[in-house]
Design a protein around this motif. Sequence first.
Motif, mmCIF file in Angstrom:
data_model
loop_
_atom_site.group_PDB
_atom_site.id
_atom_site.type_symbol
_atom_site.label_atom_id
_atom_site.label_comp_id
_atom_site.label_asym_id
_atom_site.label_seq_id
_atom_site.Cartn_x
_atom_site.Cartn_y
_atom_site.Cartn_z
ATOM 1 N N LEU A 40 1.222 -1.463 -0.372
ATOM 2 C CA LEU A 40 -0.421 0.215 0.116
ATOM 3 C C LEU A 40 0.532 1.427 0.106
ATOM 4 N N THR A 41 0.743 1.940 -1.595
ATOM 5 C CA THR A 41 2.043 2.757 -0.754
ATOM 6 C C THR A 41 1.250 4.380 -2.293
ATOM 7 N N ALA A 42 1.480 5.087 -1.842
ATOM 8 C CA ALA A 42 2.093 6.227 -2.927
ATOM 9 C C ALA A 42 3.511 6.782 -3.628
ATOM 10 N N ARG A 43 3.603 5.273 -3.408
ATOM 11 C CA ARG A 43 4.937 5.362 -5.219
ATOM 12 C C ARG A 43 4.006 4.477 -5.990
ATOM 13 N N GLY A 44 3.539 5.399 -7.212
ATOM 14 C CA GLY A 44 2.480 4.741 -8.123
ATOM 15 C C GLY A 44 2.751 4.220 -9.931
ATOM 16 N N THR A 45 4.098 4.996 -9.750
ATOM 17 C CA THR A 45 4.703 4.750 -10.931
ATOM 18 C C THR A 45 4.689 3.466 -11.616
ATOM 19 N N GLU A 46 4.683 3.350 -12.641
ATOM 20 C CA GLU A 46 5.019 1.581 -13.574
ATOM 21 C C GLU A 46 5.920 1.010 -12.917
ATOM 22 N N GLU A 47 7.520 2.099 -12.650
ATOM 23 C CA GLU A 47 8.126 1.356 -12.624
ATOM 24 C C GLU A 47 8.740 1.007 -10.968
ATOM 25 N N ASP A 48 7.740 1.884 -10.431
ATOM 26 C CA ASP A 48 7.752 1.423 -8.534
ATOM 27 C C ASP A 48 6.244 -0.321 -8.532
ATOM 28 N N ARG A 49 5.815 0.541 -9.536
ATOM 29 C CA ARG A 49 4.763 -1.096 -9.385
ATOM 30 C C ARG A 49 5.207 -2.347 -9.445
ATOM 31 N N VAL A 50 5.808 -2.445 -10.914
ATOM 32 C CA VAL A 50 6.929 -4.056 -11.197
ATOM 33 C C VAL A 50 7.819 -3.925 -10.363
ATOM 34 N N ARG A 51 8.694 -2.804 -9.951
ATOM 35 C CA ARG A 51 9.117 -3.027 -9.214
ATOM 36 C C ARG A 51 9.141 -3.738 -8.075
ATOM 37 N N GLY A 52 7.894 -3.766 -6.987
ATOM 38 C CA GLY A 52 7.287 -4.023 -5.622
ATOM 39 C C GLY A 52 6.831 -6.029 -6.017
ATOM 40 N N LEU A 53 6.181 -5.702 -7.752
ATOM 41 C CA LEU A 53 5.869 -7.143 -7.686
ATOM 42 C C LEU A 53 6.935 -8.322 -7.600
ATOM 43 N N LYS A 54 8.268 -7.346 -8.944
ATOM 44 C CA LYS A 54 8.968 -8.681 -8.963
ATOM 45 C C LYS A 54 9.280 -8.640 -7.572
ATOM 46 N N MET A 55 9.504 -7.865 -6.367
ATOM 47 C CA MET A 55 10.134 -8.116 -5.599
ATOM 48 C C MET A 55 9.885 -8.962 -4.191
ATOM 49 N N GLY A 56 8.440 -9.842 -5.180
ATOM 50 C CA GLY A 56 7.157 -10.650 -4.549
ATOM 51 C C GLY A 56 6.014 -9.997 -4.225
ATOM 52 N N ALA A 57 5.547 -8.587 -4.134
ATOM 53 C CA ALA A 57 4.218 -8.453 -3.636
ATOM 54 C C ALA A 57 3.456 -9.064 -4.515
ATOM 55 N N ASP A 58 2.456 -9.920 -3.508
ATOM 56 C CA ASP A 58 0.983 -10.474 -4.614
ATOM 57 C C ASP A 58 0.485 -9.274 -5.149
ATOM 58 N N ASP A 59 0.430 -8.083 -4.662
ATOM 59 C CA ASP A 59 -0.802 -7.621 -4.943
ATOM 60 C C ASP A 59 -0.029 -5.478 -4.412
ATOM 61 N N TYR A 60 -0.154 -4.476 -5.556
ATOM 62 C CA TYR A 60 -0.250 -3.249 -5.301
ATOM 63 C C TYR A 60 -0.987 -2.421 -5.292
ATOM 64 N N VAL A 61 -1.311 -1.358 -4.485
ATOM 65 C CA VAL A 61 -2.444 -0.802 -4.023
ATOM 66 C C VAL A 61 -1.884 0.784 -3.410
ATOM 67 N N VAL A 62 -1.969 1.947 -5.107
ATOM 68 C CA VAL A 62 -1.645 2.857 -4.733
ATOM 69 C C VAL A 62 -2.237 3.644 -3.727
ATOM 70 N N LYS A 63 -2.061 4.237 -3.459
ATOM 71 C CA LYS A 63 -2.797 5.813 -2.476
ATOM 72 C C LYS A 63 -3.526 6.483 -3.112
ATOM 73 N N PRO A 64 -4.367 7.357 -3.000
ATOM 74 C CA PRO A 64 -5.250 6.646 -2.536
ATOM 75 C C PRO A 64 -6.738 5.555 -3.040
ATOM 76 N N PHE A 65 -6.942 4.793 -2.149
ATOM 77 C CA PHE A 65 -7.767 3.245 -2.223
ATOM 78 C C PHE A 65 -9.429 3.393 -1.375
#
Length: 157
Positions: free
Chosen positions: A75-100
């Motif tokens: 759950l983060t404010a970091r919402g660029t495509e690069e940030d999302r891909v990095r988080g998912l590749k590091m092992g996150a099961d899902d990535y939710v950008v604030k606000p949600f």
Amino acid sequence: MVVEDDSAIRRGVVDVLRATGYEVAEASDGARGLEEAVRVGVDLVLLDLLLPRRDGLEVLADVRKIRPTLPVIVLTARGTEEDRVRGLKMGADDYVVKPFSARELLARVEAVLRRSVDRPAEVRGARLGRAAIDFQRREIRCPIKNASSFPNRNRFC
């Protein structure tokens, strides 16, 4: 487990999860979050990335080393495509950008838990002494002494 440094967001997420029936632990920094997240009994981690004392991506990497199958939703404010891909590749099961929204968060939590390897099996019944408890039918049945004298041998207790 909710790991979020912003107290208003953390309180809102915790309240929504508790109102839905989840038991929730919380931490306001990465070091404490990692410590709590790897405990037995934690079924899911909701993890912010911008945390004091320990970066969220470091926490994610360590969670993956210690409990590789533990579901983690970032759950983060970091919402660029690069940030999302990095988080998912590091092992996150899902990535939710604030606000949600609360509805979206709950839907994502439920979806990740459905796919979880360590998902607890549904308990359908139990025994208590001689009584059999059927949770699906919401019945408690027990045998009666001298049941042969009764037409219905298994009566409700």
